[in-house]
Design a protein around this motif. Structure first.
Motif, PDB file in Angstrom:
ATOM      1  N   TYR A   1     -94.676 -36.415  -4.659  1.00 45.25           N
ATOM      2  CA  TYR A   1     -94.687 -35.160  -3.917  1.00 45.25           C
ATOM      3  C   TYR A   1     -95.930 -35.115  -3.051  1.00 45.25           C
ATOM      4  O   TYR A   1     -97.025 -35.432  -3.509  1.00 45.25           O
TER       5      TYR A   1
ATOM      6  N   LYS B   1     -96.312 -30.364  -1.980  1.00 46.76           N
ATOM      7  CA  LYS B   1     -95.175 -29.705  -2.639  1.00 46.76           C
ATOM      8  C   LYS B   1     -93.818 -30.197  -2.148  1.00 46.76           C
ATOM      9  O   LYS B   1     -92.785 -29.668  -2.577  1.00 46.76           O
TER      10      LYS B   1
ATOM     11  N   SER C   1     -92.902 -28.558  -8.210  1.00 48.50           N
ATOM     12  CA  SER C   1     -94.284 -28.440  -7.759  1.00 48.50           C
ATOM     13  C   SER C   1     -94.532 -27.039  -7.241  1.00 48.50           C
ATOM     14  O   SER C   1     -94.287 -26.760  -6.070  1.00 48.50           O
TER      15      SER C   1
ATOM     16  N   HIS D   1    -100.166 -28.801  -9.039  1.00 50.92           N
ATOM     17  CA  HIS D   1     -99.288 -28.899 -10.204  1.00 50.92           C
ATOM     18  C   HIS D   1     -98.008 -29.634  -9.866  1.00 50.92           C
ATOM     19  O   HIS D   1     -97.407 -29.419  -8.794  1.00 50.92           O
ATOM     20  N   LEU D   2     -97.597 -30.495 -10.781  1.00 45.41           N
ATOM     21  CA  LEU D   2     -96.288 -31.144 -10.672  1.00 45.41           C
ATOM     22  C   LEU D   2     -95.746 -31.292 -12.083  1.00 45.41           C
ATOM     23  O   LEU D   2     -96.202 -32.129 -12.849  1.00 45.41           O
TER      24      LEU D   2
ATOM     25  N   SER E   1    -102.238 -38.545  -9.200  1.00 47.55           N
ATOM     26  CA  SER E   1    -102.457 -37.893  -7.905  1.00 47.55           C
ATOM     27  C   SER E   1    -103.318 -38.777  -7.021  1.00 47.55           C
ATOM     28  O   SER E   1    -104.010 -39.689  -7.497  1.00 47.55           O
TER      29      SER E   1
END
Lengths: 115, 112
Positions: free
Chosen positions: B49, B52, B68, B73-74, B93
């Protein structure tokens, strides 16, 4: 497309001996190359990486690796093994800025260090 | 502070259940990932991602749905868990899609 082959699923050395973990890659574009280490029941920690520039890269814990385009290799070395180096090591390749972060990993090499 | 944190670290659940794994990164990165490590320690990307938006979906069964809510955050939701879903799931990430990827500690999922 990219692929990685790590020669030797297990490598065993004595403490103080040279560590050599082999990695060969294939890539249709200039590659970015990485070595990660995984200790038992833990996550992946980056040891070192090659993107562009100097072909000999130094990482953490005394490890280094040399990018050899002609041999499509990125072998990991350490002059003197320590007991704490015992772990599993993963070589990985990506297509650099065009990869969207997609790392292709080798199958891993378990390093055992004997006293 | 942990850069990429995921919870739970260990999860044992029965076949057919639905479960979620949460992931948060405090590095200010724009891109987040889920990787799967199978029983033979083979690592493979599942999703990527960027800001998002879904960038990579590596032919993962649609029982797996990443979400997301924001760049930091995912989360990974898995429906109707199967025995073959047992694996270690790593969140990761990077600053952008071409940069170094930082991995979380992993979530060990066991389906019984």
């Amino acid at each position: 497309a990219q692929s990685v082959t790590q020669l030797g699923s297990h490598v065993s050395v004595s403490e103080g001996a040279l560590v050599l973990l082999r990695c060969n890659y294939s890539s249709s574009v200039p590659p970015y190359l990485f070595w990660y280490v995984q200790y038992p029941n833990q996550g992946l920690q980056l040891l070192l990486k090659y993107t562009t520039g100097a072909t000999l890269v130094k990482g953490i814990n005394g490890f280094e690796a040399e990018f050899k385009k002609s041999e499509t290799s990125f072998h990991l070395t350490k002059p003197s093994a320590h007991m704490s180096d015992a772990a599993e090591y993963f070589c990985a390749v990506s297509a650099g800025g065009t990869s969207y972060g997609k790392l292709t990993f080798g199958q891993g090499t378990i390093l055992t260090v004997h006293p | 502070d942990t850069a990429v944190s995921q919870t739970p670290k260990y999860l044992v659940t029965q076949m057919g259940n639905d479960k979620s794994i949460k992931c948060e990164q405090n590095l200010g990165h724009d891109t987040m990932y889920w990787y799967k490590q199978d029983s033979k320690k083979f690592l493979k990307i599942m999703f990527s991602y960027n800001n998002k938006e879904l960038i990579i979906n590596e032919t993962v069964p649609n029982r797996f749905s990443p979400k997301s809510p924001d760049k930091a955050h995912l989360n990974l939701h898995i429906n109707s868990l199967e025995l073959g879903d047992s694996a270690v799931y790593f969140c990761a990430s990077s600053r952008d899609s071409g940069n170094t990827i930082y991995f979380g500690e992993g979530s060990w999922l066991t389906v019984v």
